[in-house]
Design a protein around this motif. Sequence first.
Motif, PDB file in Angstrom:
ATOM      1  N   MET A   1      28.606  57.882  -1.274  1.00 33.91           N
ATOM      2  CA  MET A   1      28.180  57.531   0.437  1.00 33.91           C
ATOM      3  C   MET A   1      29.727  57.113   1.028  1.00 33.91           C
ATOM      4  SD  MET A   1      24.658  55.796   0.781  1.00 33.91           S
ATOM      5  CE  MET A   1      23.341  55.899  -0.763  1.00 33.91           C
ATOM      6  N   LYS A   2      30.037  57.198   2.235  1.00 36.95           N
ATOM      7  CA  LYS A   2      30.897  56.659   3.165  1.00 36.95           C
ATOM      8  C   LYS A   2      30.246  55.342   3.674  1.00 36.95           C
ATOM      9  CE  LYS A   2      34.255  57.280   6.590  1.00 36.95           C
ATOM     10  NZ  LYS A   2      34.803  58.213   7.703  1.00 36.95           N
ATOM     11  N   LEU A   3      30.767  54.138   3.341  1.00 35.90           N
ATOM     12  CA  LEU A   3      30.260  52.892   3.626  1.00 35.90           C
ATOM     13  C   LEU A   3      31.248  52.042   4.622  1.00 35.90           C
ATOM     14  CD1 LEU A   3      28.397  52.566   0.273  1.00 35.90           C
ATOM     15  CD2 LEU A   3      27.501  53.216   2.267  1.00 35.90           C
ATOM     16  N   LEU A   4      30.566  51.542   5.587  1.00 37.07           N
ATOM     17  CA  LEU A   4      31.466  50.610   6.192  1.00 37.07           C
ATOM     18  C   LEU A   4      31.020  48.920   5.844  1.00 37.07           C
ATOM     19  CD1 LEU A   4      33.425  49.803   8.464  1.00 37.07           C
ATOM     20  CD2 LEU A   4      31.361  49.499   9.915  1.00 37.07           C
ATOM     21  N   VAL A   5      31.969  48.347   5.169  1.00 38.93           N
ATOM     22  CA  VAL A   5      31.475  46.790   4.712  1.00 38.93           C
ATOM     23  C   VAL A   5      32.174  45.860   5.654  1.00 38.93           C
ATOM     24  CG1 VAL A   5      31.777  45.035   2.904  1.00 38.93           C
ATOM     25  CG2 VAL A   5      31.599  47.585   2.308  1.00 38.93           C
ATOM     26  N   THR A   6      31.380  45.275   6.916  1.00 39.26           N
ATOM     27  CA  THR A   6      31.644  44.311   7.441  1.00 39.26           C
ATOM     28  C   THR A   6      31.832  42.983   6.932  1.00 39.26           C
ATOM     29  OG1 THR A   6      29.665  43.344   8.243  1.00 39.26           O
ATOM     30  CG2 THR A   6      30.472  45.399   9.226  1.00 39.26           C
ATOM     31  N   GLY A   7      32.933  42.235   6.932  1.00 38.80           N
ATOM     32  CA  GLY A   7      33.175  40.920   6.179  1.00 38.80           C
ATOM     33  C   GLY A   7      33.752  41.144   5.077  1.00 38.80           C
TER      34      GLY A   7
END
Length: 320
Positions: free
Chosen positions: A1-7
């Motif tokens: 998956m293409k994932l955004l990790v905030t922080g």
Amino acid sequence: MKLLVTGGAGYVGSVCAARLIESGHEVVVLDDLSTGHADAVPSGARFVEGDINEVIGSVLAEGFDGVLHFAAKSLVGESMVDPAKYWQGNVVTSLRLLDAMREHGTPRLVFSSTAATYGEPEEVPIAESAPTRPTNTYGATKLAIDHAITSYAAAHGLAAVSLRYFNVAGAHGPVGERHAVETHLIPLVLQVALGQREQIQIYGEDWPTEDGTCVRDYIHVTDLADAHLLSLEHAVAGEHRIYNLGNGTGFSVKQVIDTCREVTGHPIPAVIAPRRAGDPAVLVASSERARTDLGWKPERADLTGIVRDAWEFTRSRQEA
Ligand code: UDP
């Protein structure tokens, strides 16, 4: 998956980002570096430095399979004296994220929630069905976000999971805990062992526990990260699931200090200090739901191992 990790430049966020990359996911980290460290972002991740409120729309417009949302203010004491920072920084920012996810059709969210949403428990271990009565502003803001996620999942088909962490500790290889203002027990005790601090203060010896000091459930950060990976796989569209993450075993402040003495070989002087405001006597998780639904099983539950990993990380930072 293409994932955004905030922080993803913070402690838990960077370990999760590393675990996601190790598992073959494509990771973009978004962090404003207000408390995180650019060098904690794993090398396999693309790093976007920015404020969620300003850039989240343009970032999500690229198209993502999911967001893991760690970016938050997380100091309990500060949340009591500067609540605006927490309502703005945690709640307003998370609403902005939820709206951007809806706008761009981002299907999955894993949210970094906390045991502080429960407050003083009526029963231990604490299950997800326990009443949520936070005793501090930090916990109240995280609970407010949990409520918002529930509504967005039901109305807009988001697949969402909130993970309520108990006491996260340890390190994942070169990634560990380093806060500019350190308030957590294990890193503070290890600072004593390193000679950076003369002694550790024990916040109260008159609690209704076996040795009179507070009891907490310490969970290894790598086990915690693994629960995030499983949550991504098990998230269901239109549902918001909530899971407690802990080992189900409590250790007192004195037991933690003793374990740090064993691991470090340092005498670690300790003094009794007044109780800290907002501290419940005992916080221990029931993680039965995570075990049943997610198939999650902590592999590093031993406190000595958790402290040893934290100690190795602390010493390597010292030498670096
Ligand atoms: N604690 C302590 N001395 C310290 C820091 C923490 O006695 O210098 C105690 C604190 O009162 C709590 C436990 O250690 O009972 C864990 O605190 P921490 O801040 O690590 O995590 P929390 O449980 O507040 O999330």
